[in-house]
Motif scaffolding. Structure first.
Motif, PDB file in Angstrom:
ATOM      1  N   ALA A  47       1.069  -1.209   0.138  1.00  0.00           N
ATOM      2  CA  ALA A  47       0.011   0.010  -0.028  1.00  0.00           C
ATOM      3  C   ALA A  47       0.910   1.161   0.095  1.00  0.00           C
ATOM      4  O   ALA A  47       1.797   1.240   0.611  1.00  0.00           O
ATOM      5  N   LEU A  48       0.343   2.344  -0.910  1.00  0.00           N
ATOM      6  CA  LEU A  48       1.270   3.569  -0.872  1.00  0.00           C
ATOM      7  C   LEU A  48       0.635   4.724  -0.415  1.00  0.00           C
ATOM      8  O   LEU A  48      -0.563   4.922  -0.687  1.00  0.00           O
ATOM      9  N   ILE A  49       1.346   5.438   0.146  1.00  0.00           N
ATOM     10  CA  ILE A  49       0.736   6.910   0.456  1.00  0.00           C
ATOM     11  C   ILE A  49       1.964   7.876  -0.027  1.00  0.00           C
ATOM     12  O   ILE A  49       3.110   7.688   0.151  1.00  0.00           O
ATOM     13  N   VAL A  50       1.612   8.968  -0.793  1.00  0.00           N
ATOM     14  CA  VAL A  50       2.675  10.160  -1.031  1.00  0.00           C
ATOM     15  C   VAL A  50       2.509  11.126  -0.255  1.00  0.00           C
ATOM     16  O   VAL A  50       1.256  11.660  -0.064  1.00  0.00           O
ATOM     17  N   ALA A  51       3.550  11.640   0.372  1.00  0.00           N
ATOM     18  CA  ALA A  51       3.408  12.712   1.205  1.00  0.00           C
ATOM     19  C   ALA A  51       4.434  13.826   0.613  1.00  0.00           C
ATOM     20  O   ALA A  51       5.431  13.488   0.476  1.00  0.00           O
ATOM     21  N   LEU A  52       3.882  15.009   0.770  1.00  0.00           N
ATOM     22  CA  LEU A  52       4.598  16.164   0.280  1.00  0.00           C
ATOM     23  C   LEU A  52       5.342  17.095   1.558  1.00  0.00           C
ATOM     24  O   LEU A  52       4.375  17.674   2.288  1.00  0.00           O
TER      25      LEU A  52
END
Length: 468
Positions: free
Chosen positions: A315-320
């Motif tokens: 599972a992937l989360i993109v965080a800036l």
């Protein structure tokens, strides 16, 4: 609750601390190379020695530099490891003999309250014997002659550790992930029937994206070395953390990883080892946070990393990150989200969040979303519900008939979770176009709640008993 004794390994660079650490944990967890200064952050593992169980801590090589420099910040971490330990193994190189830096370390250790066991590594052969004799000048009890690489002197080390370790009751600590799942042998198959344990959350990204700073802010202490230099982290470091929310405590295993540059730029052996170790952490994780530098935006390398995570079925989360100093944040956020939709078309709905590792903004949201994504990633749909959806999907959009020959899809079943994997049974499924597969996968995301996680869909032809 009882606990295991904690033993720290200290010494100057390149005396064999990581080699001994790997031998005691029984796995090649720590990176080992001929060049000095490979280890930077503290690395912990579950040590085992002839029936003794203890917590072992590998530390960076002790060097006399200003605390503001990178070696100085590494030394501060080593000093903390010794003060928090129940005993320390002070290792010197028997072939090199006692050096001025060894003498300086010995003076520092004698001023501490932590019990010290002097270990003379590389003591095999005549060269090692000379170093063993010199070691008596350091002012500790009888030194232990050892070969961490070949395992010589292990019994003597056992005798020295036993009085310390026996003072603690063995506790039910979860073992550090084996190299098979966080290491060189590849990821082990997950037991999907096992209850969910601590959330395994890996932080990945390009160098200097702020991964270590983010983890330090999460746990509330300077556990990992940070600084303006790119590529500080080399080993993948696991940090256990308890996240408290609404009166509940949630167990999390955080994995800090080395920054991943474009493959063409990775030429040094040590950086290749560091990147490989980061990918092993991805294999072991359940949810992976791809950390982007908001001051630099999204680059092609970020998409390569994200694609690798999804290929591994995580599972992937993109965080800036660094959102507090980003210029034109609204435009940046929308631009990144649009680029991800185009670049990661195989997975729709990947969460995109804005955070700041420096100020702590958005961390609670990040962790909450990570638990939500794990719940989706481990979700199992009942066969009845799954086939009701499948029948409606096929009825609303029947599969094509290439060459005038009909493709018949009979039923679907969920083969496993982590990631969600499904098998469709029918006839002539090998002729099914990719567009129809995407139609089914997108329908599952929308109707069955698998947004933002990789979904694997396989096809099987029903066996015809008259084929022969």
């Amino acid at each position: 609750m009882s606990r295991l004794a904690t033993i720290a390994i200290v010494g100057r660079p390149n005396v064999g601390k990581s080699t001994l650490f790997n031998r005691l944990v029984g796995k090649r967890l720590a990176l080992v190379d001929d060049q000095p200064g490979v280890t930077r952050d503290r690395r912990e593992g579950d040590g085992h020695l002839l029936g003794l169980d203890f917590r072992i801590v590998d530390t960076a090589g002790f060097e006399d530099y200003d605390a503001a420099t990178l070696p100085g910040r590494m030394r501060v971490q080593t000093e903390k490891a010794v003060r928090e330990a129940d005993a320390a193994l002070f290792m010197i190189d028997g072939r090199a003999g006692v050096t001025p830096l060894d003498e300086e370390i010995a003076r520092w250790l004698r001023s501490e309250d932590t019990p010290i066991i002097l270990v003379v590594n590389k003591a095999e052969g005549k060269q090692g014997e000379n170093g063993l004799m010199e070691s008596y000048s350091l002012g500790f009890d009888n030194p232990i002659a050892l070969s961490a690489e070949h395992g010589e002197g292990i019994v003597d080390l056992f005798d020295a550790l036993r009085p310390i370790v026996d003072g603690f009751d063995a506790a039910a600590f979860e073992a550090v992930p084996p190299r098979g799942s966080l290491g060189e042998d590849g990821g082990d198959e997950e037991d999907e029937d096992a209850p969910l344990g601590p959330l395994k959350l890996a932080i990945v990204g390009r160098p200097n994206a702020g991964k270590s700073t983010l983890i330090n802010r999460m746990i509330g202490e300077d556990r990992l070395i940070t600084g303006p230099e790119a590529g500080i982290t080399r080993d993948s470091i696991r940090v256990d953390w308890q996240w408290e929310k609404d009166g509940e405590v949630h167990e999390i295993q955080l994995f800090d990883t080395a920054g991943m540059r474009k493959r063409a730029k990775v030429v040094e052996k040590l950086e290749k080892l560091s990147v490989a170790d980061a990918l092993h952490a991805v294999d072991f994780a359940e949810v992976v946070v791809l950390l982007l530098d908001a001051t630099k935006g999204l680059e092609s390398q970020d998409l390569h990393i994200a694609d690798r995570v999804l290929q591994e079925g995580r599972a992937l989360i993109v965080a800036l990150n660094k959102w507090d100093v980003a210029e034109d944040p609204s435009s940046l956020f929308n631009g990144v989200r649009g680029a991800l939709e185009d670049g990661l078309s195989q997975v729709k709905g990947v969460p995109v969040l804005s955070i700041s590792g420096a100020t702590g903004k958005g961390i609670d949201t990040l962790v909450r979303v990570a638990f939500e994504q794990r719940a989706i990633w481990t979700n199992r749909v009942s066969t009845a519900k799954l086939n009701r959806w499948f029948e409606n999907a096929v009825e609303n959009n029947p599969p094509p008939a290439p060459g005038g020959k009909r493709i018949k899809l009979r039923y679907i079943t969920q083969a496993r979770t982590r990631p969600p994997t499904f098998v469709v049974f029918g006839t002539r499924t090998d002729s099914l176009p990719g567009s129809y597969t995407r139609y089914l996968v997108n329908g599952m995301r929308k109707e069955l709640g698998f947004q933002g996680v990789p979904v694997r869909l396989n096809f099987r032809n029903s066996r015809n008993p008259y084929d022969e």
